[in-house]
Design a protein around this motif. Structure first.
Motif, PDB file in Angstrom:
ATOM      1  N   ARG A 304       6.827   0.072  13.835  1.00 59.57           N
ATOM      2  CA  ARG A 304       6.550   1.504  13.772  1.00 59.57           C
ATOM      3  C   ARG A 304       7.419   2.134  12.694  1.00 59.57           C
ATOM      4  O   ARG A 304       8.641   1.920  12.669  1.00 59.57           O
ATOM      5  N   VAL A 305       6.792   2.897  11.796  1.00 63.03           N
ATOM      6  CA  VAL A 305       7.491   3.635  10.749  1.00 63.03           C
ATOM      7  C   VAL A 305       7.372   5.117  11.064  1.00 63.03           C
ATOM      8  O   VAL A 305       6.256   5.647  11.192  1.00 63.03           O
ATOM      9  N   LEU A 306       8.508   5.782  11.182  1.00 64.16           N
ATOM     10  CA  LEU A 306       8.558   7.188  11.552  1.00 64.16           C
ATOM     11  C   LEU A 306       9.003   7.987  10.330  1.00 64.16           C
ATOM     12  O   LEU A 306      10.166   7.910   9.930  1.00 64.16           O
ATOM     13  N   ALA A 307       8.092   8.732   9.749  1.00 64.33           N
ATOM     14  CA  ALA A 307       8.346   9.403   8.477  1.00 64.33           C
ATOM     15  C   ALA A 307       8.757  10.849   8.678  1.00 64.33           C
ATOM     16  O   ALA A 307       8.274  11.549   9.576  1.00 64.33           O
ATOM     17  N   CYS A 308       9.661  11.303   7.813  1.00 63.34           N
ATOM     18  CA  CYS A 308      10.077  12.697   7.793  1.00 63.34           C
ATOM     19  C   CYS A 308      10.368  13.086   6.351  1.00 63.34           C
ATOM     20  O   CYS A 308      10.294  12.263   5.442  1.00 63.34           O
ATOM     21  N   GLY A 309      10.711  14.348   6.141  1.00 63.43           N
ATOM     22  CA  GLY A 309      10.972  14.828   4.788  1.00 63.43           C
ATOM     23  C   GLY A 309       9.743  15.464   4.164  1.00 63.43           C
ATOM     24  O   GLY A 309       8.625  15.388   4.703  1.00 63.43           O
ATOM     25  N   GLY A 310       9.931  16.067   3.006  1.00 66.58           N
ATOM     26  CA  GLY A 310       8.852  16.794   2.352  1.00 66.58           C
ATOM     27  C   GLY A 310       7.644  15.951   2.023  1.00 66.58           C
ATOM     28  O   GLY A 310       6.518  16.459   1.951  1.00 66.58           O
ATOM     29  N   GLY A 311       7.851  14.639   1.828  1.00 64.77           N
ATOM     30  CA  GLY A 311       6.736  13.766   1.475  1.00 64.77           C
ATOM     31  C   GLY A 311       5.689  13.610   2.550  1.00 64.77           C
ATOM     32  O   GLY A 311       4.577  13.159   2.264  1.00 64.77           O
ATOM     33  N   VAL A 312       5.994  13.997   3.789  1.00 59.48           N
ATOM     34  CA  VAL A 312       4.974  13.880   4.837  1.00 59.48           C
ATOM     35  C   VAL A 312       3.842  14.859   4.599  1.00 59.48           C
ATOM     36  O   VAL A 312       2.750  14.709   5.180  1.00 59.48           O
ATOM     37  N   ARG A 313       4.089  15.876   3.755  1.00 60.69           N
ATOM     38  CA  ARG A 313       3.013  16.831   3.443  1.00 60.69           C
ATOM     39  C   ARG A 313       2.073  16.303   2.367  1.00 60.69           C
ATOM     40  O   ARG A 313       1.077  16.953   2.037  1.00 60.69           O
ATOM     41  N   ASN A 314       2.419  15.150   1.800  1.00 63.12           N
ATOM     42  CA  ASN A 314       1.552  14.503   0.819  1.00 63.12           C
ATOM     43  C   ASN A 314       0.722  13.456   1.568  1.00 63.12           C
ATOM     44  O   ASN A 314       1.134  12.312   1.732  1.00 63.12           O
ATOM     45  N   ARG A 315      -0.461  13.862   2.019  1.00 64.19           N
ATOM     46  CA  ARG A 315      -1.282  12.970   2.836  1.00 64.19           C
ATOM     47  C   ARG A 315      -1.706  11.731   2.067  1.00 64.19           C
ATOM     48  O   ARG A 315      -1.900  10.662   2.656  1.00 64.19           O
ATOM     49  N   ALA A 316      -1.850  11.858   0.750  1.00 61.34           N
ATOM     50  CA  ALA A 316      -2.222  10.695  -0.054  1.00 61.34           C
ATOM     51  C   ALA A 316      -1.132   9.638  -0.008  1.00 61.34           C
ATOM     52  O   ALA A 316      -1.410   8.436   0.072  1.00 61.34           O
ATOM     53  N   LEU A 317       0.133  10.063  -0.045  1.00 61.33           N
ATOM     54  CA  LEU A 317       1.243   9.119   0.025  1.00 61.33           C
ATOM     55  C   LEU A 317       1.305   8.455   1.401  1.00 61.33           C
ATOM     56  O   LEU A 317       1.455   7.229   1.504  1.00 61.33           O
ATOM     57  N   LEU A 318       1.175   9.243   2.464  1.00 62.10           N
ATOM     58  CA  LEU A 318       1.204   8.663   3.806  1.00 62.10           C
ATOM     59  C   LEU A 318       0.047   7.694   4.013  1.00 62.10           C
ATOM     60  O   LEU A 318       0.212   6.629   4.616  1.00 62.10           O
ATOM     61  N   ALA A 319      -1.131   8.061   3.510  1.00 63.32           N
ATOM     62  CA  ALA A 319      -2.293   7.177   3.658  1.00 63.32           C
ATOM     63  C   ALA A 319      -2.082   5.867   2.915  1.00 63.32           C
ATOM     64  O   ALA A 319      -2.469   4.795   3.397  1.00 63.32           O
ATOM     65  N   ARG A 320      -1.461   5.939   1.751  1.00 57.10           N
ATOM     66  CA  ARG A 320      -1.220   4.719   0.981  1.00 57.10           C
ATOM     67  C   ARG A 320      -0.197   3.838   1.685  1.00 57.10           C
ATOM     68  O   ARG A 320      -0.348   2.606   1.712  1.00 57.10           O
ATOM     69  N   LEU A 321       0.826   4.439   2.258  1.00 57.11           N
ATOM     70  CA  LEU A 321       1.809   3.664   3.015  1.00 57.11           C
ATOM     71  C   LEU A 321       1.148   2.964   4.199  1.00 57.11           C
ATOM     72  O   LEU A 321       1.401   1.788   4.464  1.00 57.11           O
ATOM     73  N   ALA A 322       0.288   3.685   4.901  1.00 52.64           N
ATOM     74  CA  ALA A 322      -0.406   3.091   6.052  1.00 52.64           C
ATOM     75  C   ALA A 322      -1.301   1.940   5.611  1.00 52.64           C
ATOM     76  O   ALA A 322      -1.388   0.908   6.289  1.00 52.64           O
ATOM     77  N   ALA A 323      -1.963   2.097   4.460  1.00 57.60           N
ATOM     78  CA  ALA A 323      -2.844   1.038   3.971  1.00 57.60           C
ATOM     79  C   ALA A 323      -2.062  -0.208   3.575  1.00 57.60           C
ATOM     80  O   ALA A 323      -2.529  -1.339   3.766  1.00 57.60           O
ATOM     81  N   LEU A 324      -0.875  -0.018   3.032  1.00 60.34           N
ATOM     82  CA  LEU A 324      -0.049  -1.146   2.609  1.00 60.34           C
ATOM     83  C   LEU A 324       0.705  -1.791   3.773  1.00 60.34           C
ATOM     84  O   LEU A 324       1.264  -2.879   3.619  1.00 60.34           O
ATOM     85  N   LEU A 325       0.732  -1.110   4.927  1.00 62.32           N
ATOM     86  CA  LEU A 325       1.436  -1.618   6.101  1.00 62.32           C
ATOM     87  C   LEU A 325       0.485  -1.693   7.305  1.00 62.32           C
ATOM     88  O   LEU A 325       0.706  -1.039   8.325  1.00 62.32           O
ATOM     89  N   PRO A 326      -0.580  -2.490   7.204  1.00 65.10           N
ATOM     90  CA  PRO A 326      -1.551  -2.539   8.314  1.00 65.10           C
ATOM     91  C   PRO A 326      -0.954  -3.091   9.601  1.00 65.10           C
ATOM     92  O   PRO A 326      -1.500  -2.855  10.678  1.00 65.10           O
ATOM     93  N   GLU A 327       0.152  -3.798   9.493  1.00 67.10           N
ATOM     94  CA  GLU A 327       0.765  -4.404  10.684  1.00 67.10           C
ATOM     95  C   GLU A 327       1.635  -3.430  11.463  1.00 67.10           C
ATOM     96  O   GLU A 327       2.124  -3.757  12.554  1.00 67.10           O
ATOM     97  N   ALA A 328       1.862  -2.224  10.944  1.00 63.54           N
ATOM     98  CA  ALA A 328       2.741  -1.253  11.593  1.00 63.54           C
ATOM     99  C   ALA A 328       2.020   0.077  11.783  1.00 63.54           C
ATOM    100  O   ALA A 328       1.071   0.406  11.060  1.00 63.54           O
ATOM    101  N   VAL A 329       2.464   0.837  12.755  1.00 63.18           N
ATOM    102  CA  VAL A 329       2.004   2.213  12.929  1.00 63.18           C
ATOM    103  C   VAL A 329       2.840   3.100  12.018  1.00 63.18           C
ATOM    104  O   VAL A 329       4.078   3.053  12.064  1.00 63.18           O
ATOM    105  N   VAL A 330       2.183   3.885  11.182  1.00 67.43           N
ATOM    106  CA  VAL A 330       2.877   4.842  10.326  1.00 67.43           C
ATOM    107  C   VAL A 330       2.559   6.237  10.847  1.00 67.43           C
ATOM    108  O   VAL A 330       1.404   6.653  10.868  1.00 67.43           O
ATOM    109  N   GLU A 331       3.584   6.950  11.295  1.00 67.44           N
ATOM    110  CA  GLU A 331       3.401   8.286  11.836  1.00 67.44           C
ATOM    111  C   GLU A 331       4.616   9.125  11.485  1.00 67.44           C
ATOM    112  O   GLU A 331       5.593   8.615  10.927  1.00 67.44           O
ATOM    113  N   THR A 332       4.573  10.402  11.788  1.00 66.25           N
ATOM    114  CA  THR A 332       5.709  11.261  11.487  1.00 66.25           C
ATOM    115  C   THR A 332       6.596  11.401  12.716  1.00 66.25           C
ATOM    116  O   THR A 332       6.201  11.086  13.843  1.00 66.25           O
TER     117      THR A 332
END
Length: 382
Positions: A304-332
């Motif tokens: 599980r990856v728990l994201a915070c900071g201003g970058g969480v408002r960049n949905r494209a960045l979060l989506a790319r992280l989730a795509a590159l980490l299919p084995e983990a849950v990416v959430e804020t």
């Protein structure tokens, strides 16, 4: 400072302006007595910098020099005045008297971070955050703890990241390997294994390069939701040149800042003729790939990856992280009751609380310091 004691209950105020210098984050936090895992965000707000002051701070952070000692001293006080004004505005909106706040924890604004030694002689590591805590205490009437990073550097550490102890207290789990990911100007991880030692380190750029490129080509301080990057295509050759930066291959502990990753660094790797939107798409991919590569190298079983900071408002960045980490849950961190925009400011409220109790705020396993240290300088209330 008093002898080591149980951390106090009550209200603390944390403030930080990060690598991107996109505003002063201020968080009013209520802590329960002796309970490091129980806190409440009473109010969080971000206050904009004066445009001219921000321009000078960003230039210094990217490796520029102050024109004189007089200018640097003035910027130190101007920064402190801005932090004090942010604290006063937050308390006014919250309807809380200064006398009700135990302390302010102020990170200040980093203008240079050289934990491995400076270019001047390569032998004297330092980190420098301006925003005089004495001025903040004087203007606010609240005891202020500032200058948190330098004691860790003096003890042989990087002085960064400083959030892992706070992350471990609030986000760790004995049931799964987790990673807290702060997407500020620079990205950094806190690795929270179900069993084993907490570790943390910077991974490289998160928003700083995208923000700088957006400012140059759009005239705005950030790429809103990654829309500009979405108009382009990743330049795989440029991406390879960017990822070839030796810093990425360094083993933790490690930290970095604008003095390493800035527009001149990008421009040196351009061939000429690239479309601005393609460069932005490539910078987003650089952030995502470097983050994922670092996580896989250091904690490959992360669930599980728990994201915070201003970058969480960049949905494209979060989506790319989730795509590159299919084995983990990416959430804020919102899923765990922590507003992603103010986790770091809350962390500096927590650090101020630690300091007043005579308790350490660093983790040597993260920063590389030779031991636990009480961090910061205390400026008593006016």
């Amino acid at each position: 400072m008093s002898e080591t004691s149980t951390p106090a209950a009550g209200l603390f105020l944390g403030m930080i302006s990060g690598t991107s210098a996109d505003g002063i984050d201020a968080a009013l936090v209520r802590f329960e007595a002796g309970a490091p895992t129980r806190c409440e965000l009473v109010l969080g707000r971000t206050y904009a910098w004066d445009a001219a002051l921000r321009e000078r701070l960003v230039a210094l952070g990217q490796g520029g020099d102050a024109r004189s000692l007089e200018e640097l001293g003035t910027l130190d006080i101007q920064t402190a005045e801005a932090f004090a004004a942010a604290a006063q505005a937050l308390l006014a909106e919250a309807g809380v008297a200064a006398s009700a706040v135990a302390a302010i924890g102020s990170h200040g604004q980093t203008v240079r971070h050289r934990p491995a030694g400076a270019a001047y002689d390569g032998r004297h590591p330092f980190t420098w955050q301006i925003g005089d805590g004495a001025v903040i205490a004087e203007r606010s009437g609240i005891a202020t703890v500032a200058d948190f990073r330098r004691r860790d550097v003096a003890a042989g550490g990087h002085g960064a990241p400083l959030m892992p102890a706070f992350h471990a207290a609030l986000l760790g789990s004995p049931a799964q390997d987790r990673a807290a990911l702060n997407l500020g100007g620079i990205a950094n991880f806190t690795l929270l294994p179900a069993r084993g030692e907490v570790r943390g380190f910077d991974t490289g750029p998160a928003n700083c390069l995208m923000d700088a490129w957006a400012l140059r080509h759009l005239g705005q301080a950030f790429d809103d939701d990654g829309a500009f990057a979405a108009q382009g295509r990743v330049d795989v050759d440029l991406l390879a040149r960017l990822l070839d930066e030796p810093w990425f291959a360094l083993a933790p502990p490690k930290s970095t800042g604008r003095e390493q990753f800035h527009l001149a660094w990008v421009e040196a790797r351009l061939r000429g003729g690239e479309r601005p939107q393609d460069v932005q798409a490539t910078l987003l991919e650089l952030s995502a790939v470097s983050i994922v590569q670092a996580l896989r190298a250091q904690q490959p079983a992360t669930q599980r990856v728990l994201a915070c900071g201003g970058g969480v408002r960049n949905r494209a960045l979060l989506a790319r992280l989730a795509a590159l980490l299919p084995e983990a849950v990416v959430e804020t961190t919102a899923a765990y009751g922590l507003d992603p925009d103010f986790v770091e400011a809350m962390g500096f409220a927590w650090l101020a609380r630690q300091t007043l109790a005579g308790l350490p705020g660093n983790l040597p396993s993260v920063t590389g310091a030779c031991g636990l240290r009480v961090l910061g300088t205390v400026h008593p209330a006016a």
